[in-house]
Design a protein around this motif. Structure first.
Motif, PDB file in Angstrom:
ATOM      1  N   THR A  74       0.879  -1.163   0.000  1.00 15.13           N
ATOM      2  CA  THR A  74       0.000   0.000   0.000  1.00 15.13           C
ATOM      3  C   THR A  74       0.914   1.209   0.000  1.00 15.13           C
ATOM      4  O   THR A  74       1.657   1.439   0.958  1.00 15.13           O
ATOM      5  CB  THR A  74      -0.947   0.008   1.216  1.00 15.13           C
ATOM      6  N   TRP A  75       0.912   1.937  -1.107  1.00 15.08           N
ATOM      7  CA  TRP A  75       1.802   3.086  -1.297  1.00 15.08           C
ATOM      8  C   TRP A  75       0.960   4.355  -1.221  1.00 15.08           C
ATOM      9  O   TRP A  75       0.155   4.611  -2.110  1.00 15.08           O
ATOM     10  CB  TRP A  75       2.504   2.994  -2.648  1.00 15.08           C
ATOM     11  N   GLU A  76       1.107   5.095  -0.147  1.00 18.58           N
ATOM     12  CA  GLU A  76       0.365   6.339   0.022  1.00 18.58           C
ATOM     13  C   GLU A  76      -1.134   6.119  -0.151  1.00 18.58           C
ATOM     14  O   GLU A  76      -1.822   6.906  -0.797  1.00 18.58           O
ATOM     15  CB  GLU A  76       0.859   7.402  -0.969  1.00 18.58           C
ATOM     16  N   GLY A  77      -1.638   5.003   0.389  1.00 21.45           N
ATOM     17  CA  GLY A  77      -3.067   4.711   0.344  1.00 21.45           C
ATOM     18  C   GLY A  77      -3.531   3.912  -0.858  1.00 21.45           C
ATOM     19  O   GLY A  77      -4.688   3.501  -0.910  1.00 21.45           O
ATOM     20  N   THR A  78      -2.656   3.676  -1.827  1.00 22.40           N
ATOM     21  CA  THR A  78      -3.024   2.931  -3.030  1.00 22.40           C
ATOM     22  C   THR A  78      -2.523   1.492  -2.923  1.00 22.40           C
ATOM     23  O   THR A  78      -1.314   1.265  -2.836  1.00 22.40           O
ATOM     24  CB  THR A  78      -2.413   3.588  -4.289  1.00 22.40           C
ATOM     25  N   PRO A  79      -3.434   0.511  -2.936  1.00 23.63           N
ATOM     26  CA  PRO A  79      -3.010  -0.892  -2.837  1.00 23.63           C
ATOM     27  C   PRO A  79      -2.498  -1.433  -4.175  1.00 23.63           C
ATOM     28  O   PRO A  79      -3.065  -1.156  -5.229  1.00 23.63           O
ATOM     29  CB  PRO A  79      -4.285  -1.620  -2.405  1.00 23.63           C
ATOM     30  N   ILE A  80      -1.422  -2.205  -4.090  1.00 18.13           N
ATOM     31  CA  ILE A  80      -0.818  -2.835  -5.269  1.00 18.13           C
ATOM     32  C   ILE A  80      -0.511  -4.273  -4.886  1.00 18.13           C
ATOM     33  O   ILE A  80       0.168  -4.508  -3.879  1.00 18.13           O
ATOM     34  CB  ILE A  80       0.484  -2.111  -5.673  1.00 18.13           C
ATOM     35  N   GLN A  81      -1.009  -5.240  -5.662  1.00 17.44           N
ATOM     36  CA  GLN A  81      -0.774  -6.641  -5.320  1.00 17.44           C
ATOM     37  C   GLN A  81      -0.023  -7.346  -6.421  1.00 17.44           C
ATOM     38  O   GLN A  81      -0.338  -7.173  -7.593  1.00 17.44           O
ATOM     39  CB  GLN A  81      -2.081  -7.369  -5.031  1.00 17.44           C
ATOM     40  N   SER A  82       0.951  -8.118  -6.046  1.00 21.01           N
ATOM     41  CA  SER A  82       1.841  -8.981  -6.831  1.00 21.01           C
ATOM     42  C   SER A  82       3.232  -8.360  -6.879  1.00 21.01           C
ATOM     43  O   SER A  82       3.386  -7.145  -7.033  1.00 21.01           O
ATOM     44  CB  SER A  82       1.339  -9.278  -8.244  1.00 21.01           C
ATOM     45  N   GLY A  83       4.204  -9.237  -6.738  1.00 23.90           N
ATOM     46  CA  GLY A  83       5.589  -8.789  -6.758  1.00 23.90           C
ATOM     47  C   GLY A  83       5.946  -8.015  -8.012  1.00 23.90           C
ATOM     48  O   GLY A  83       6.636  -7.002  -7.956  1.00 23.90           O
ATOM     49  N   THR A  84       5.442  -8.458  -9.149  1.00 24.28           N
ATOM     50  CA  THR A  84       5.743  -7.787 -10.417  1.00 24.28           C
ATOM     51  C   THR A  84       5.227  -6.352 -10.424  1.00 24.28           C
ATOM     52  O   THR A  84       5.950  -5.424 -10.784  1.00 24.28           O
ATOM     53  CB  THR A  84       5.131  -8.573 -11.594  1.00 24.28           C
ATOM     54  N   LEU A  85       3.973  -6.165 -10.006  1.00 22.54           N
ATOM     55  CA  LEU A  85       3.389  -4.815  -9.992  1.00 22.54           C
ATOM     56  C   LEU A  85       4.032  -3.927  -8.933  1.00 22.54           C
ATOM     57  O   LEU A  85       4.176  -2.712  -9.133  1.00 22.54           O
ATOM     58  CB  LEU A  85       1.878  -4.886  -9.788  1.00 22.54           C
ATOM     59  N   ILE A  86       4.444  -4.524  -7.819  1.00 23.63           N
ATOM     60  CA  ILE A  86       5.126  -3.750  -6.777  1.00 23.63           C
ATOM     61  C   ILE A  86       6.446  -3.206  -7.310  1.00 23.63           C
ATOM     62  O   ILE A  86       6.744  -2.023  -7.159  1.00 23.63           O
ATOM     63  CB  ILE A  86       5.335  -4.608  -5.515  1.00 23.63           C
ATOM     64  N   ILE A  87       7.222  -4.045  -7.965  1.00 20.35           N
ATOM     65  CA  ILE A  87       8.510  -3.592  -8.515  1.00 20.35           C
ATOM     66  C   ILE A  87       8.284  -2.565  -9.625  1.00 20.35           C
ATOM     67  O   ILE A  87       9.029  -1.581  -9.723  1.00 20.35           O
ATOM     68  CB  ILE A  87       9.360  -4.787  -9.000  1.00 20.35           C
ATOM     69  N   GLU A  88       7.247  -2.745 -10.439  1.00 22.12           N
ATOM     70  CA  GLU A  88       6.922  -1.725 -11.450  1.00 22.12           C
ATOM     71  C   GLU A  88       6.661  -0.381 -10.785  1.00 22.12           C
ATOM     72  O   GLU A  88       7.121   0.656 -11.263  1.00 22.12           O
ATOM     73  CB  GLU A  88       5.707  -2.152 -12.273  1.00 22.12           C
ATOM     74  N   LYS A  89       5.916  -0.389  -9.685  1.00 18.23           N
ATOM     75  CA  LYS A  89       5.619   0.849  -8.973  1.00 18.23           C
ATOM     76  C   LYS A  89       6.902   1.471  -8.420  1.00 18.23           C
ATOM     77  O   LYS A  89       7.159   2.664  -8.602  1.00 18.23           O
ATOM     78  CB  LYS A  89       4.623   0.584  -7.824  1.00 18.23           C
ATOM     79  N   LEU A  90       7.709   0.668  -7.741  1.00 18.91           N
ATOM     80  CA  LEU A  90       8.920   1.196  -7.115  1.00 18.91           C
ATOM     81  C   LEU A  90       9.916   1.742  -8.127  1.00 18.91           C
ATOM     82  O   LEU A  90      10.554   2.769  -7.898  1.00 18.91           O
ATOM     83  CB  LEU A  90       9.583   0.123  -6.244  1.00 18.91           C
ATOM     84  N   THR A  91      10.043   1.066  -9.268  1.00 15.57           N
ATOM     85  CA  THR A  91      11.001   1.533 -10.278  1.00 15.57           C
ATOM     86  C   THR A  91      10.472   2.716 -11.081  1.00 15.57           C
ATOM     87  O   THR A  91      11.244   3.392 -11.762  1.00 15.57           O
ATOM     88  CB  THR A  91      11.407   0.391 -11.235  1.00 15.57           C
ATOM     89  N   SER A  92       9.170   2.986 -11.005  1.00 14.52           N
ATOM     90  CA  SER A  92       8.606   4.119 -11.757  1.00 14.52           C
ATOM     91  C   SER A  92       8.459   5.381 -10.898  1.00 14.52           C
ATOM     92  O   SER A  92       7.917   6.381 -11.375  1.00 14.52           O
ATOM     93  CB  SER A  92       7.241   3.737 -12.344  1.00 14.52           C
ATOM     94  N   LEU A  93       8.928   5.338  -9.665  1.00 14.79           N
ATOM     95  CA  LEU A  93       8.825   6.537  -8.816  1.00 14.79           C
ATOM     96  C   LEU A  93       9.611   7.680  -9.447  1.00 14.79           C
ATOM     97  O   LEU A  93      10.671   7.466 -10.036  1.00 14.79           O
ATOM     98  CB  LEU A  93       9.331   6.212  -7.406  1.00 14.79           C
ATOM     99  N   PRO A  94       9.097   8.922  -9.315  1.00  8.37           N
ATOM    100  CA  PRO A  94       9.634  10.048 -10.087  1.00  8.37           C
ATOM    101  C   PRO A  94      10.883  10.712  -9.499  1.00  8.37           C
ATOM    102  O   PRO A  94      10.955  11.925  -9.383  1.00  8.37           O
ATOM    103  CB  PRO A  94       8.456  11.031 -10.094  1.00  8.37           C
ATOM    104  N   PHE A  95      11.855   9.926  -9.119  1.00  8.29           N
ATOM    105  CA  PHE A  95      13.125  10.494  -8.680  1.00  8.29           C
ATOM    106  C   PHE A  95      14.243   9.560  -9.113  1.00  8.29           C
ATOM    107  O   PHE A  95      14.036   8.361  -9.281  1.00  8.29           O
ATOM    108  CB  PHE A  95      13.161  10.732  -7.160  1.00  8.29           C
TER     109      PHE A  95
END
Length: 125
Positions: free
Chosen positions: A37-58
């Motif tokens: 759960t990233w800032e209130g947004t739920p994300i499920q599955s290892g693949t989608l979690i890594i997609e989220k983490l690698t797409s952070l804007p910094f």
């Protein structure tokens, strides 16, 4: 409790040093059933979690852990809850951001994986 604290300390050190150097290398810590759960947004599955983490804007990030607390989470499985607070320095910003993050670690062979991960920036009132 000493063993739980040592495991939590090792995990947190590995997690944030890996996050700060190359977030894609965190993929081994998540499973298909893992949830972030990233800032209130739920994300499920290892693949989608890594997609989220690698797409952070910094591009540059550095975590500074200020507190770490750990507890056993089950009387029957040696799983662990780890709560972290700290400062997050992104890119060349002179002002660090306060964050909190909670992990639910599940044993897997001789290691642990992240079943649940809750991240939140903490803004002053």
């Amino acid at each position: 409790m000493a063993e739980i604290n040592a495991i939590a300390q090792q995990f947190v050190q590995f997690y944030y040093s890996t996050f700060d150097s190359d977030r894609s290398n965190l993929s081994s810590l998540y499973r298909p059933g893992s949830m972030l759960t990233w800032e209130g947004t739920p994300i499920q599955s290892g693949t989608l979690i890594i997609e989220k983490l690698t797409s952070l804007p910094f591009s540059k990030v550095q975590h500074k852990v200020e507190t770490l607390d750990a507890q056993p989470s089950s009387p029957t499985t040696p799983s662990i809850i780890v709560a972290v607070t700290g400062l997050l320095q992104v890119d060349d910003s002179p002002n660090p951001l306060q964050f909190s993050q909670t992990f639910h670690l599940i044993p897997d062979g001789g290691s642990y994986y992240v079943q649940n991960d809750v991240f939140r920036l903490n803004y002053g009132a």
